[in-house]
Design a protein around this motif. Structure first.
Motif, mmCIF file in Angstrom:
data_model
loop_
_atom_site.group_PDB
_atom_site.id
_atom_site.type_symbol
_atom_site.label_atom_id
_atom_site.label_comp_id
_atom_site.label_asym_id
_atom_site.label_seq_id
_atom_site.Cartn_x
_atom_site.Cartn_y
_atom_site.Cartn_z
ATOM 1 N N LEU A 11 0.831 -1.208 0.000
ATOM 2 C CA LEU A 11 0.000 0.000 0.000
ATOM 3 C C LEU A 11 0.867 1.261 0.000
ATOM 4 O O LEU A 11 0.583 2.219 -0.729
ATOM 5 C CB LEU A 11 -0.928 0.010 1.213
ATOM 6 C CG LEU A 11 -2.112 -0.963 1.209
ATOM 7 C CD1 LEU A 11 -2.927 -0.798 2.489
ATOM 8 C CD2 LEU A 11 -2.997 -0.729 -0.014
ATOM 9 N N ASN A 12 1.921 1.256 0.791
ATOM 10 C CA ASN A 12 2.807 2.420 0.850
ATOM 11 C C ASN A 12 3.523 2.648 -0.473
ATOM 12 O O ASN A 12 3.703 3.786 -0.908
ATOM 13 C CB ASN A 12 3.832 2.239 1.980
ATOM 14 C CG ASN A 12 3.210 2.377 3.352
ATOM 15 O OD1 ASN A 12 2.197 3.066 3.512
ATOM 16 N ND2 ASN A 12 3.797 1.728 4.355
ATOM 17 N N VAL A 13 3.929 1.552 -1.111
ATOM 18 C CA VAL A 13 4.566 1.663 -2.427
ATOM 19 C C VAL A 13 3.574 2.254 -3.427
ATOM 20 O O VAL A 13 3.912 3.146 -4.219
ATOM 21 C CB VAL A 13 5.072 0.287 -2.915
ATOM 22 C CG1 VAL A 13 5.455 0.348 -4.396
ATOM 23 C CG2 VAL A 13 6.264 -0.169 -2.089
ATOM 24 N N GLY A 14 2.322 1.779 -3.394
ATOM 25 C CA GLY A 14 1.288 2.290 -4.286
ATOM 26 C C GLY A 14 1.029 3.771 -4.063
ATOM 27 O O GLY A 14 0.876 4.545 -5.022
ATOM 28 N N LYS A 15 0.989 4.191 -2.794
ATOM 29 C CA LYS A 15 0.773 5.605 -2.487
ATOM 30 C C LYS A 15 1.927 6.464 -2.995
ATOM 31 O O LYS A 15 1.718 7.566 -3.496
ATOM 32 C CB LYS A 15 0.598 5.788 -0.978
ATOM 33 C CG LYS A 15 -0.711 5.238 -0.429
ATOM 34 C CD LYS A 15 -0.785 5.407 1.088
ATOM 35 C CE LYS A 15 -2.091 4.833 1.636
ATOM 36 N NZ LYS A 15 -2.147 4.929 3.114
ATOM 37 N N ALA A 16 3.153 5.948 -2.847
ATOM 38 C CA ALA A 16 4.328 6.689 -3.315
ATOM 39 C C ALA A 16 4.303 6.857 -4.830
ATOM 40 O O ALA A 16 4.634 7.927 -5.356
ATOM 41 C CB ALA A 16 5.600 5.969 -2.872
ATOM 42 N N ILE A 17 3.897 5.796 -5.535
ATOM 43 C CA ILE A 17 3.804 5.866 -7.001
ATOM 44 C C ILE A 17 2.739 6.885 -7.410
ATOM 45 O O ILE A 17 2.952 7.700 -8.316
ATOM 46 C CB ILE A 17 3.494 4.482 -7.588
ATOM 47 C CG1 ILE A 17 4.683 3.531 -7.396
ATOM 48 C CG2 ILE A 17 3.148 4.585 -9.077
ATOM 49 C CD1 ILE A 17 4.422 2.106 -7.828
ATOM 50 N N LYS A 18 1.606 6.854 -6.739
ATOM 51 C CA LYS A 18 0.523 7.782 -7.048
ATOM 52 C C LYS A 18 0.952 9.222 -6.794
ATOM 53 O O LYS A 18 0.686 10.121 -7.608
ATOM 54 C CB LYS A 18 -0.704 7.444 -6.207
ATOM 55 C CG LYS A 18 -1.931 8.276 -6.543
ATOM 56 C CD LYS A 18 -3.141 7.820 -5.743
ATOM 57 C CE LYS A 18 -4.371 8.670 -6.103
ATOM 58 N NZ LYS A 18 -5.566 8.221 -5.332
ATOM 59 N N SER A 19 1.635 9.447 -5.673
ATOM 60 C CA SER A 19 2.116 10.790 -5.353
ATOM 61 C C SER A 19 3.122 11.275 -6.393
ATOM 62 O O SER A 19 3.101 12.431 -6.811
ATOM 63 C CB SER A 19 2.756 10.781 -3.965
ATOM 64 O OG SER A 19 3.363 12.013 -3.678
ATOM 65 N N ARG A 20 3.994 10.363 -6.830
ATOM 66 C CA ARG A 20 4.995 10.703 -7.836
ATOM 67 C C ARG A 20 4.338 11.069 -9.157
ATOM 68 O O ARG A 20 4.745 12.024 -9.834
ATOM 69 C CB ARG A 20 5.920 9.498 -8.001
ATOM 70 C CG ARG A 20 7.212 9.753 -8.744
ATOM 71 C CD ARG A 20 8.107 8.542 -8.641
ATOM 72 N NE ARG A 20 7.495 7.368 -9.275
ATOM 73 C CZ ARG A 20 7.846 6.123 -9.001
ATOM 74 N NH1 ARG A 20 8.766 5.874 -8.088
ATOM 75 N NH2 ARG A 20 7.270 5.105 -9.613
ATOM 76 N N MET A 21 3.310 10.317 -9.520
ATOM 77 C CA MET A 21 2.616 10.593 -10.780
ATOM 78 C C MET A 21 1.893 11.943 -10.747
ATOM 79 O O MET A 21 1.798 12.624 -11.771
ATOM 80 C CB MET A 21 1.625 9.465 -11.082
ATOM 81 C CG MET A 21 2.280 8.160 -11.493
ATOM 82 S SD MET A 21 1.071 6.870 -11.903
ATOM 83 C CE MET A 21 2.146 5.574 -12.507
ATOM 84 N N GLN A 22 1.403 12.312 -9.585
ATOM 85 C CA GLN A 22 0.732 13.604 -9.450
ATOM 86 C C GLN A 22 1.702 14.762 -9.667
ATOM 87 O O GLN A 22 1.292 15.869 -10.013
ATOM 88 C CB GLN A 22 0.074 13.710 -8.076
ATOM 89 C CG GLN A 22 -1.138 12.798 -7.919
ATOM 90 C CD GLN A 22 -1.686 12.784 -6.504
ATOM 91 O OE1 GLN A 22 -1.020 13.196 -5.553
ATOM 92 N NE2 GLN A 22 -2.920 12.300 -6.352
ATOM 93 N N ARG A 23 3.000 14.467 -9.492
ATOM 94 C CA ARG A 23 4.032 15.482 -9.734
ATOM 95 C C ARG A 23 4.567 15.413 -11.156
ATOM 96 O O ARG A 23 5.538 16.092 -11.493
ATOM 97 C CB ARG A 23 5.182 15.302 -8.738
ATOM 98 C CG ARG A 23 4.778 15.604 -7.295
ATOM 99 C CD ARG A 23 5.970 15.504 -6.353
ATOM 100 N NE ARG A 23 6.301 14.130 -5.988
ATOM 101 C CZ ARG A 23 7.385 13.492 -6.390
ATOM 102 N NH1 ARG A 23 8.243 14.072 -7.206
ATOM 103 N NH2 ARG A 23 7.620 12.251 -6.004
ATOM 104 N N GLY A 24 3.950 14.555 -11.986
ATOM 105 C CA GLY A 24 4.350 14.453 -13.387
ATOM 106 C C GLY A 24 5.435 13.432 -13.658
ATOM 107 O O GLY A 24 5.905 13.312 -14.791
#
Length: 621
Positions: free
Chosen positions: A41-54
């Motif tokens: 879950l933490n890995v998924g959240k980190a990926i999502k956060s990264r994608m929101q930054r482009g």
């Protein structure tokens, strides 16, 4: 009052202890499963956060890491060290040359035929920065298969390593005829029609491209070739989303940003490229890259480069435990070994001999998103299939027919789940988060990998073709690979491809290739049942010469069985089950048997004495 409070605490404590004891007895791996699920879950959240930054794609992640840690060592190769910034700049130079000199652009398909070296990564990243779809080619394959690879993935350009041009020389006229542009990572080349790269790269700008193309996350990123049940290699499409998911593998296995990760497996494998290189990028770790695995140099390299993690396939670990003792095998700082295919007996010996190393056995496929990681200390399983594991991945084990390996269906046409303790075939739901992009240029085989209306009308599952056992403790064990493929020396071997190539010899009428178990070895060694043409004898030297010219060494059949006819099913499919079961023992098989003696470059009669030497390990395969 104090007594009452004491009684409450005692009662609560006893209740918690009883609950904990009940949990340890009934669901002993609850906390390991739960913690692993939280990690995902933490890995998924980190990926999502990264994608929101482009920062969306694999290449975006690399560029982002190069900007964050420009001076951190990224690739160590022999005496050469390249930082993240070095690789970023050099890949920009390659991108500039490919665009300005070759006219390559977004959507073009480019084949990459190189051994492990830093420029493999720089060329790959440079092409990807242009938006090209790169096809990783196995440098062991020979002419017919190589041409098939170009045709199936639609590559119109080929980048070849300087040390692989000469073996490719005979094919260059054919490639020119097919208008495939060939580039070589060298400053000069003696062959006509081959464009040199390094002389041009040194003059090119290292600045980022001004018009960096954006890509759709659901589109294709790479082509990786996988041997399946249909003969020649299939070009599996690996999407951007799959590549992003692969980058988290090392992190999930416990690798950290301060680790030095030793990669000795060939880069055309997903294990090395997406899981290994991608995993280092995800963490900002350093990759210690080796051109080729060397068992005798392995632990010496681990000490020399302060290796703290490495990737393996089961065969690699077996080679290591069979090596003589060296001081370095206990003087290293390795903490983590991550990979797949490690047999339980080798696992035990590996752990006993080489010290406290956290082994993270796993399972994954090139063309699908299903995967397992054994994050426990249990030796043997590839992962777990409990409640929390099912939350993070949609997979099932289906009951299948023991002869055809087709899933069993009810009268209503629905598949049946295998019971715990029963071997079943692993399938994975095809969904938006786990798509199957299929095989390039092969719609028929792409469709064959899909199971429809499995549990309800309209659902679709990817058929892995792998038999698994889900036990009563929720551990998953790999049992076998069905179909016309077996694994040897860490590579998948297509029996159909080998049969077609051997069958082209004029003294052979029919060929049936399969894999047989040999004590002390991972996977299965190649064996062929052959029928000779009337009036012809077996010509072992000619067969060996043909194999050398046409197939990589791991595909060669070690054993031959001479038959008067090949058994087939009602639909004329060659039967292999009985042949596999009987193996290569002269006591079991009454027909003539032969063994590949490489010292004589010939197939020699397989006597009982020779058979016993192979079984005992006196003769090594």
């Amino acid at each position: 009052m104090m007594a009452w409070i004491g009684w409450v605490f005692t009662t609560v404590g006893a209740g918690l202890f009883a609950l904990l004891l009940f949990q340890r007895i009934t669901i002993p791996y609850f906390w390991e499963d739960f913690i692993y699920y939280l990690k995902l879950l933490n890995v998924g959240k980190a990926i999502k956060s990264r994608m929101q930054r482009g920062v969306i794609t694999f290449i975006d992640c690399f560029v982002n890491q190069a900007n964050q840690t420009p001076d951190k060592a990224f690739i160590v190769f022999g005496g050469q060290t390249l930082t993240y910034q070095d690789v970023d700049k050099r890949s920009n130079q390659f991108a500039s040359v490919f665009r300005n000199e070759g006219g390559l652009k977004k959507g073009d398909h480019v084949a990459l035929l190189m051994r492990n070296e830093p420029d493999f990564i720089c060329v790959w990243f440079g092409l990807s920065k242009l938006g090209c779809e790169v096809a990783f080619i196995n440098f062991n394959i020979k002419s017919k298969s190589l041409l098939h690879c170009f045709e199936s993935c639609g590559a119109k350009s080929l980048v070849v390593g300087a040390d692989l041009v000469e073996p490719l020389a005979d094919l260059l006229p054919v490639l020119k005829e097919k208008t495939i542009e060939v580039w070589v990572t060298d400053t000069s080349c003696p062959y006509d029609g081959v464009t040199t790269l390094l002389d041009k790269v040194e003059q090119a700008s290292g600045l980022a491209l001004p018009d960096y193309p954006r890509v759709d996350l659901t589109s294709n990123f790479l082509f990786m070739f996988t041997s399946g049940t249909t003969g020649l290699p299939k070009a599996a499409r690996v999407g951007h989303l799959k590549a992003i998911m692969c980058m988290a593998f090392l992190q999930i296995c416990g690798v950290r940003s301060d680790d030095n990760v030793y990669i000795t497996l060939p880069m055309y494998h997903m294990t090395s490229s997406l899981l290994g290189i991608g995993g280092c990028i995800q963490l900002g770790a350093t990759c210690v890259l080796k051109k080729k695995f060397s068992a005798c140099q392995f632990w010496k390299d681990c000490v020399k480069y302060n290796v703290t993690a490495f990737q393996y396939v089961g065969e690699l670990c077996r080679y290591l435990v069979n090596q003589p003792l060296v001081p370095e095998e206990r003087a290293h700082n390795v903490r983590v070994a991550a990979g797949s295919g490690l047999r339980a007996d080798v696992w035990q010996e590996f752990s006993r001999r080489f010290g406290k190393i956290n082994i993270r056995e796993s399972y994954g496929l090139t063309e699908a998103s299903i995967g397992f990681v054994n994050y426990t200390d249990e030796m043997g399983p590839i992962g777990r299939a409990g409640y929390f594991n099912k939350l993070s991945s949609s997979f099932e084990f289906l009951r299948c027919d023991p002869q055809t390996y087709e899933p069993v269906r009810t009268a209503l046409g629905r598949c049946v789940r295998a019971n715990k303790g029963e071997t079943g075939i692993l399938v994975s739901a095809v969904e938006a988060k786990s798509p199957f992009l299929g095989y390039a240029g092969n719609k028929v085989q792409s469709e064959k990998k899909l199971l429809r209306d499995v549990f309800k009308e309209g659902d679709v599952y990817f058929n892995t073709g792998d038999l698994m056992l889900h036990d009563h403790r929720d551990f998953v064990y790999f049992r076998d690979r069905v179909g016309d493929t077996f694994r040897w020396k860490g590579e998948n071997v297509s029996t159909t491809e080998v049969s077609e190539i051997i069958g082209s010899l004029d003294f052979l009428k029919e060929v049936n290739v399969y894999g047989v178990s040999v004590p002390g070895y991972e996977g299965r060694a190649g064996m062929a049942a052959v029928v000779l043409k009337t009036g012809c004898d077996l010509d072992g030297k000619t067969l060996h010469s043909h194999l050398v010219q046409s197939l990589p060494g791991y595909s060669w059949p070690w054993f031959l069985r001479i038959q008067t006819s090949i058994d087939v099913t009602e639909t004329f499919k060659q039967q292999k089950g009985k042949l596999v079961q009987e193996g290569f023992s002269p006591e079991t098989v009454q027909e003539p048997l032969y063994f590949l003696d490489q010292s004589q470059s010939d197939y020699v009669p397989l006597t009982l004495s020779l058979h016993n030497d192979i079984i005992s390990g006196t003769i090594r395969l």
